[in-house]
Design a protein around this motif. Structure first.
Motif, PDB file in Angstrom:
ATOM      1  N   LEU A 153       0.707  -8.511  -2.726  1.00  0.00           N
ATOM      2  CA  LEU A 153      -0.660  -8.884  -3.126  1.00  0.00           C
ATOM      3  C   LEU A 153      -0.837 -10.397  -3.095  1.00  0.00           C
ATOM      4  N   ALA A 154       0.205 -11.119  -3.489  1.00  0.00           N
ATOM      5  CA  ALA A 154       0.129 -12.585  -3.482  1.00  0.00           C
ATOM      6  C   ALA A 154      -0.002 -13.109  -2.051  1.00  0.00           C
ATOM      7  N   ALA A 155       0.528 -12.337  -1.099  1.00  0.00           N
ATOM      8  CA  ALA A 155       0.440 -12.745   0.309  1.00  0.00           C
ATOM      9  C   ALA A 155      -0.886 -12.321   0.929  1.00  0.00           C
ATOM     10  N   GLY A 156      -1.706 -11.624   0.157  1.00  0.00           N
ATOM     11  CA  GLY A 156      -2.998 -11.203   0.682  1.00  0.00           C
ATOM     12  C   GLY A 156      -2.978  -9.819   1.309  1.00  0.00           C
ATOM     13  N   CYS A 157      -1.927  -9.069   1.051  1.00  0.00           N
ATOM     14  CA  CYS A 157      -1.874  -7.694   1.570  1.00  0.00           C
ATOM     15  C   CYS A 157      -3.140  -6.957   1.128  1.00  0.00           C
ATOM     16  N   ASN A 158      -3.836  -6.354   2.086  1.00  0.00           N
ATOM     17  CA  ASN A 158      -5.073  -5.657   1.727  1.00  0.00           C
ATOM     18  C   ASN A 158      -5.184  -4.282   2.378  1.00  0.00           C
ATOM     19  N   PHE A 159      -4.093  -3.821   2.967  1.00  0.00           N
ATOM     20  CA  PHE A 159      -4.129  -2.470   3.514  1.00  0.00           C
ATOM     21  C   PHE A 159      -2.765  -1.810   3.363  1.00  0.00           C
ATOM     22  N   LEU A 160      -2.797  -0.607   2.822  1.00  0.00           N
ATOM     23  CA  LEU A 160      -1.574   0.184   2.658  1.00  0.00           C
ATOM     24  C   LEU A 160      -1.854   1.585   3.148  1.00  0.00           C
ATOM     25  N   SER A 161      -1.007   2.097   4.016  1.00  0.00           N
ATOM     26  CA  SER A 161      -1.029   3.533   4.260  1.00  0.00           C
ATOM     27  C   SER A 161       0.399   4.019   4.094  1.00  0.00           C
ATOM     28  N   PHE A 162       0.544   5.153   3.452  1.00  0.00           N
ATOM     29  CA  PHE A 162       1.885   5.585   3.072  1.00  0.00           C
ATOM     30  C   PHE A 162       1.926   7.088   2.914  1.00  0.00           C
ATOM     31  N   TYR A 163       3.127   7.608   2.940  1.00  0.00           N
ATOM     32  CA  TYR A 163       3.359   9.002   2.577  1.00  0.00           C
ATOM     33  C   TYR A 163       4.388   8.933   1.466  1.00  0.00           C
ATOM     34  N   PRO A 164       4.134   9.583   0.327  1.00  0.00           N
ATOM     35  CA  PRO A 164       5.015   9.364  -0.826  1.00  0.00           C
ATOM     36  C   PRO A 164       6.460   9.776  -0.553  1.00  0.00           C
ATOM     37  N   MET A 165       7.390   8.945  -0.942  1.00  0.00           N
ATOM     38  CA  MET A 165       8.798   9.292  -0.818  1.00  0.00           C
ATOM     39  C   MET A 165       9.622   8.465  -1.795  1.00  0.00           C
ATOM     40  N   THR A 166      10.356   9.172  -2.643  1.00  0.00           N
ATOM     41  CA  THR A 166      11.267   8.502  -3.566  1.00  0.00           C
ATOM     42  C   THR A 166      12.320   7.761  -2.745  1.00  0.00           C
ATOM     43  N   PRO A 167      12.721   6.571  -3.120  1.00  0.00           N
ATOM     44  CA  PRO A 167      12.299   5.776  -4.271  1.00  0.00           C
ATOM     45  C   PRO A 167      11.294   4.679  -3.921  1.00  0.00           C
ATOM     46  N   SER A 168      10.525   4.884  -2.857  1.00  0.00           N
ATOM     47  CA  SER A 168       9.588   3.826  -2.450  1.00  0.00           C
ATOM     48  C   SER A 168       8.221   3.973  -3.103  1.00  0.00           C
ATOM     49  N   THR A 169       7.924   5.148  -3.635  1.00  0.00           N
ATOM     50  CA  THR A 169       6.551   5.471  -4.036  1.00  0.00           C
ATOM     51  C   THR A 169       5.958   4.475  -5.025  1.00  0.00           C
ATOM     52  N   SER A 170       6.793   3.947  -5.932  1.00  0.00           N
ATOM     53  CA  SER A 170       6.198   3.069  -6.948  1.00  0.00           C
ATOM     54  C   SER A 170       5.702   1.747  -6.363  1.00  0.00           C
ATOM     55  N   ILE A 171       6.133   1.374  -5.174  1.00  0.00           N
ATOM     56  CA  ILE A 171       5.512   0.197  -4.527  1.00  0.00           C
ATOM     57  C   ILE A 171       4.059   0.559  -4.222  1.00  0.00           C
ATOM     58  N   ALA A 172       3.884   1.726  -3.581  1.00  0.00           N
ATOM     59  CA  ALA A 172       2.535   2.165  -3.225  1.00  0.00           C
ATOM     60  C   ALA A 172       1.679   2.328  -4.480  1.00  0.00           C
ATOM     61  N   LEU A 173       2.254   2.946  -5.505  1.00  0.00           N
ATOM     62  CA  LEU A 173       1.459   3.185  -6.718  1.00  0.00           C
ATOM     63  C   LEU A 173       1.074   1.872  -7.397  1.00  0.00           C
ATOM     64  N   THR A 174       1.964   0.887  -7.349  1.00  0.00           N
ATOM     65  CA  THR A 174       1.630  -0.410  -7.942  1.00  0.00           C
ATOM     66  C   THR A 174       0.551  -1.098  -7.103  1.00  0.00           C
ATOM     67  N   LEU A 175       0.691  -1.026  -5.786  1.00  0.00           N
ATOM     68  CA  LEU A 175      -0.324  -1.634  -4.916  1.00  0.00           C
ATOM     69  C   LEU A 175      -1.695  -0.998  -5.162  1.00  0.00           C
ATOM     70  N   ILE A 176      -1.701   0.320  -5.289  1.00  0.00           N
ATOM     71  CA  ILE A 176      -2.976   1.017  -5.488  1.00  0.00           C
ATOM     72  C   ILE A 176      -3.522   0.720  -6.885  1.00  0.00           C
ATOM     73  N   GLY A 177      -2.635   0.833  -7.877  1.00  0.00           N
ATOM     74  CA  GLY A 177      -3.074   0.665  -9.274  1.00  0.00           C
ATOM     75  C   GLY A 177      -3.524  -0.751  -9.595  1.00  0.00           C
ATOM     76  N   LYS A 178      -2.837  -1.723  -9.003  1.00  0.00           N
ATOM     77  CA  LYS A 178      -3.135  -3.117  -9.342  1.00  0.00           C
ATOM     78  C   LYS A 178      -3.917  -3.825  -8.241  1.00  0.00           C
ATOM     79  N   GLY A 179      -3.858  -3.283  -7.026  1.00  0.00           N
ATOM     80  CA  GLY A 179      -4.462  -3.991  -5.898  1.00  0.00           C
ATOM     81  C   GLY A 179      -5.921  -3.654  -5.663  1.00  0.00           C
ATOM     82  N   GLY A 180      -6.373  -2.533  -6.234  1.00  0.00           N
ATOM     83  CA  GLY A 180      -7.752  -2.109  -5.999  1.00  0.00           C
ATOM     84  C   GLY A 180      -8.754  -3.190  -6.346  1.00  0.00           C
ATOM     85  N   GLU A 181      -8.565  -3.799  -7.512  1.00  0.00           N
ATOM     86  CA  GLU A 181      -9.523  -4.833  -7.937  1.00  0.00           C
ATOM     87  C   GLU A 181      -9.346  -6.124  -7.141  1.00  0.00           C
TER      88      GLU A 181
END
Lengths: 564, 283
Positions: free
Chosen positions: A204-232
């Protein structure tokens, strides 16, 4: 091991709330100013099984996990049975009534009395644990208030009463456990972050503004953090139908102007490989967060391994440059995620950040990142001088061509998975092929020019040099410290980038040490082989771990005994 | 005003008599009719002869991988509202290799026009059965006859109530161009399944075969009647309806993807103050 650190292990079935207890306790410790290092072990099931949440904590820096346990919080009998032998001298079992722990010091908590309803048990456990460590009640009180604030005043009040009762109950008990040494001053305002959260924040600090993913342990929490915190912050995301779609969608978005990433683990990444090759030939920037877990195939889905270095290094058909960043700490997760977006944009080639389950779930106490100190991430072009003459794949010395975003000018932006001419049109002639291939490959020397040098911890000419990459850092640092305390000359060389490699950055260290031992979380020493392939240098020995658990100091020390 | 000439003239690698030639002409006519200038148009393609279409047009192009035209098209649509996104590829690409992406696109309903060149055969790999090849049809790879029943993209798209579903015949260029215009003007996913001959490898579904069977849906047909559309979508054999089979009112995907497709992500800048707040949520 570390004199001042204690190791708390919370164990129980999935669904019993051990992660909640662990997270609350960790946050309390972070807020109090302590160092923490959390190791989470869970199984591939939603309820039941045996899971643990281990918090190693103390006032001094902590490098990683340890096996010995000082406080064993047992939410079920199995926890005592499985971890009793790991209990250190003077250690204590904290368990509810009805759990047998006869031959150890046991603080038997009357949970039914302290927590009138089952939902209060987590808070009761927090109170007991906090009190056992002689933690300040105020910190726990504030934490519980904030945690339940959303549920209304009544709930907060009820939980605080449980917390107080549990905290006071411990003080009346007759048992012996040393209080935590006081926390150092000046650690106020630190964050509690695990590796995956730090990767997301770095993105997010680098300006990431697009994520597409398919959930898979143990990477999912990166996606969930990006979605949860990056939306705003303006992040657009989509859970794709599969990993193939995820990477292709991210590439389409990147082509059209987004700063794109995908998050995955080995099995999912295997599906993305066709897309990596597409990124290579179309020269479309993409950051791939690859959080490793043990394979082959489904392997050990929730455990850790550094087994996908070769996969990332060679992924994709054909030849094209790439960079592989391998953070060793939560802080490095943030900074390397940030760097990855800059590198991929500047060199227009895929950049990987390789983490693993251990680092992904490894909560640490982290200073807030200085956002103003971060360099600006490079951006594609939105205008061009001569739209009619624009060539997406114009030949250039460093292999980088002007990357224009379509729709902003009259220039047409054409990218092609076929071999193409400078304008992006299919062109199969041999001269063009060589020119375009050389152009792409030329970027490798640019990437090599800015490789992050490996970091040496310790003296330059040690008797024993431990060589590690990524999350192996903590274990090696602790081993170095322990052996140095014993009067030995030991150093650690840590690679936070494993590709490209620059001999001049590390050969003097390898050649200057009497004995060089590679330390890796895999069974075949993938990085040692890579070093050998690139330089001819052969390690004197290897410490390898591939049982699904993270490297730690005890493991490495024991393995060294038979080597050195 | 955009004109057909804006989109250029290129030498193609297609066989003489291939249906692709008239689809290309119809597409150019449609783009001019839509008044889209080349730089406002993005063609995203997979792999195959149909997927070479963007090579023969002056416009933005993302020529990706086999079966994968829809994912990058979706990504581009979400990232950049400045360009009109049109995906182009064949029946093998869209319904075979990319079948999962086709299904996902029907579920999402992104504002993308998909031109599926459907010649019921794999042409570029020289004549194997495609997902729309008739059951029993013999090929070199299926010498005993294609054992599976053909996929019906129209019926599936109607079942999912996407925004726009049409069947076209490459032999009626004018009608095809009109259908493309209608598809592109529809917000949401618009499928135009275009029947076309493969003169080299499909000796069954020839130009004459289609010509004899295809008939235009008349004024009396109501494409907003879902029940009727379901029935019409299944009509394929002695008579094949062409025209708008279904027109739905599902909201496009972009309405649900927060910020997607409405802001140009290339103009995004990091809001450091907001990010600092986010960071503090971990304290």
């Amino acid at each position: 091991m570390s004199e001042t650190a204690i190791n708390i292990l919370v164990g129980g079935e999935a669904g019993q709330g051990l992660a909640t207890i662990g997270q609350l306790m960790t946050k309390a410790l972070v807020r109090a100013g302590y160092e923490v290092s959390v190791t989470q072990d869970y199984q591939s099931r939603i309820r039941g099984g045996h899971n643990t949440f281990a918090i190693r904590t103390g006032p001094d820096p902590i490098h990683g996990p340890e096996t010995g346990v000082d406080i064993l919080v047992a939410l079920n009998q199995e926890t005592v049975d499985l971890h009793r032998d790991a209990l250190k001298e003077g250690g204590v079992v904290v368990a509810g009534e009805g759990i047998e722990a006869d031959d150890c010091q046991c603080l038997r908590v009357p949970f039914k009395k302290l927590a009138p309803k089952a939902i209060y048990q987590n808070v009761a456990a927090l109170g007991v644990l906090g009190s056992t460590l002689c933690g300040e009640f105020g910190i726990l009180e504030k934490l519980v208030s904030q945690t339940f604030a959303k549920k209304g005043e009544e709930v907060v009040k009820a939980n605080l009463a449980v917390l107080r009762d549990a905290y006071d109950w411990v003080k009346e008990q007759d048992y012996s456990f040393a209080c935590m040494p006081p926390a150092p001053q000046g650690n106020e305002g630190r964050l509690m972050l695990h590796g995956n959260e730090a990767l997301a924040l770095g993105a997010l600090a680098a300006g990431c503004n697009f994520l597409s993913f398919y959930p898979m342990t143990p990477s999912t929490s990166i996606a969930l953090t990006l979605i949860g915190k990056g939306g705003e912050l303006g992040l657009v995301s989509e859970q794709a139908e599969d990993e193939i779609s995820a990477i292709n969608m991210a590439l389409g978005a990147s082509y059209a102007g987004a700063r794109s990433c995908v998050t995955t683990s080995g099995g999912g990444f295997a599906l993305m490989i066709e897309g990596v090759s597409l990124a290579g030939i179309t020269e479309t920037p993409i950051v791939i967060f690859l959080v490793q877990r043990p394979g082959p195939a489904t392997g050990l889905p929730t455990r850790t391994e550094q087994g996908d270095l070769n996969l990332a290094l060679y992924a994709g058909h054909g030849e094209f440059p790439r960079a592989l960043l391998t953070p060793g700490t939560v802080e490095e997760c943030f900074h390397l995620a940030h760097l990855a977006f800059d590198l991929t944009e500047r060199w227009q080639t895929p950049v990987f950040v390789l983490s693993d389950q251990y680092l992904a779930d490894n909560y640490r106490s982290v200073e807030p990142f200085d956002l103003d100190a971060l360099p600006e991430t490079s951006s594609p072009l939105l205008s061009v001088d001569d739209p009619a003459g624009y060539r997406r794949y114009a030949l250039s010395e460093d292999g980088v061509s002007p990357r224009l975003i379509p729709g902003y000018t009259k220039a047409l932006v054409k990218v092609d998975s076929d071999e193409h001419d400078e304008f992006g049109h299919i062109e199969e002639g041999p001269e063009n092929r060589i020119a375009q291939n050389e152009k792409r490959l030329a970027k490798a020397s640019g990437l090599r020019g800015e490789v992050i040098p490996p970091e040496l911890f310790g003296e330059e000419n040690p008797d024993l040099l431990l060589v590690c990459w990524g999350s192996g850092l903590g274990a090696c640092l602790e081993v170095s410290e322990i052996l140095t305390d014993q009067g030995k000359k030991v150093a650690t060389l840590h690679f936070k980038q494993v590709w490209p490699l620059r001999e001049d950055q590390f050969m003097p260290f390898l050649e200057g040490a009497k004995t060089v031992v590679g330390v890796e979380g895999n069974a075949t020493g993938q990085f040692a082989r890579l070093l050998r392939q690139e330089t001819g240098f052969v390690m004197d020995g290897m410490v390898l771990r591939s049982d699904g658990y993270p490297l730690n100091a005890e493991y490495v020390l024991k393995a060294l005994e038979s080597l050195v | 005003m955009a004109t057909v000439e804006d989109y250029g003239q290129f030498e193609t690698a297609w066989c003489p008599g291939c249906g692709n030639h008239s689809i290309l002409k119809a597409l150019k006519t449609a783009l001019a009719e839509l008044d889209l200038e080349p730089h406002q148009t993005l063609l995203v393609s997979g792999i195959g002869q149909a997927a070479k279409m963007p090579q023969y047009l002056n416009c933005n192009m993302f020529n990706g991988l086999h079966g994968r035209s829809l994912p990058p098209a979706t990504g581009a649509r979400l990232a950049n509202p400045k360009v009109k996104v049109i995906a182009v590829s064949g029946d093998g690409c869209n319904y075979g290799e990319g079948g999962n992406h086709f299904l996902a696109a029907l579920r999402r309903n992104p504002d993308i026009t998909l031109l599926a060149h459907d010649n019921q055969i794999y042409g570029l790999t020289k004549g194997q059965a495609s997902p729309t090849t008739a059951q029993g049809q013999k090929t070199k790879a299926q010498p005993g006859g294609q054992p599976s029943v053909p996929f019906n993209p129209i019926a599936v798209a109607v079942a999912m109530r996407v925004s726009f579903v049409a069947r076209a015949f490459s032999g009626d260029e004018e009608h095809l161009a009109d259908l493309i215009v209608q598809a592109a003007r529809t917000p949401g996913f618009a499928l135009v399944d275009i029947l076309q001959p493969c003169v080299s490898f499909n000796k069954v579904n020839t130009f004459g075969w289609y010509k004899q069977r295809c008939y235009k849906l008349g004024e009396e047909y109501d494409p907003t009647d879902w029940g009727a559309a379901v029935v019409k979508a299944s009509e394929f054999g002695e008579k094949i309806p062409v025209g708008v089979i279904w027109r739905g009112d599902r909201a496009p995907f972009e309405d649900f993807a927060p910020g997607g497709g409405k802001r140009a992500l290339a103009e995004h800048r990091v809001d450091k103050a907001a990010l600092a707040d986010v960071m503090q949520s971990f304290a």
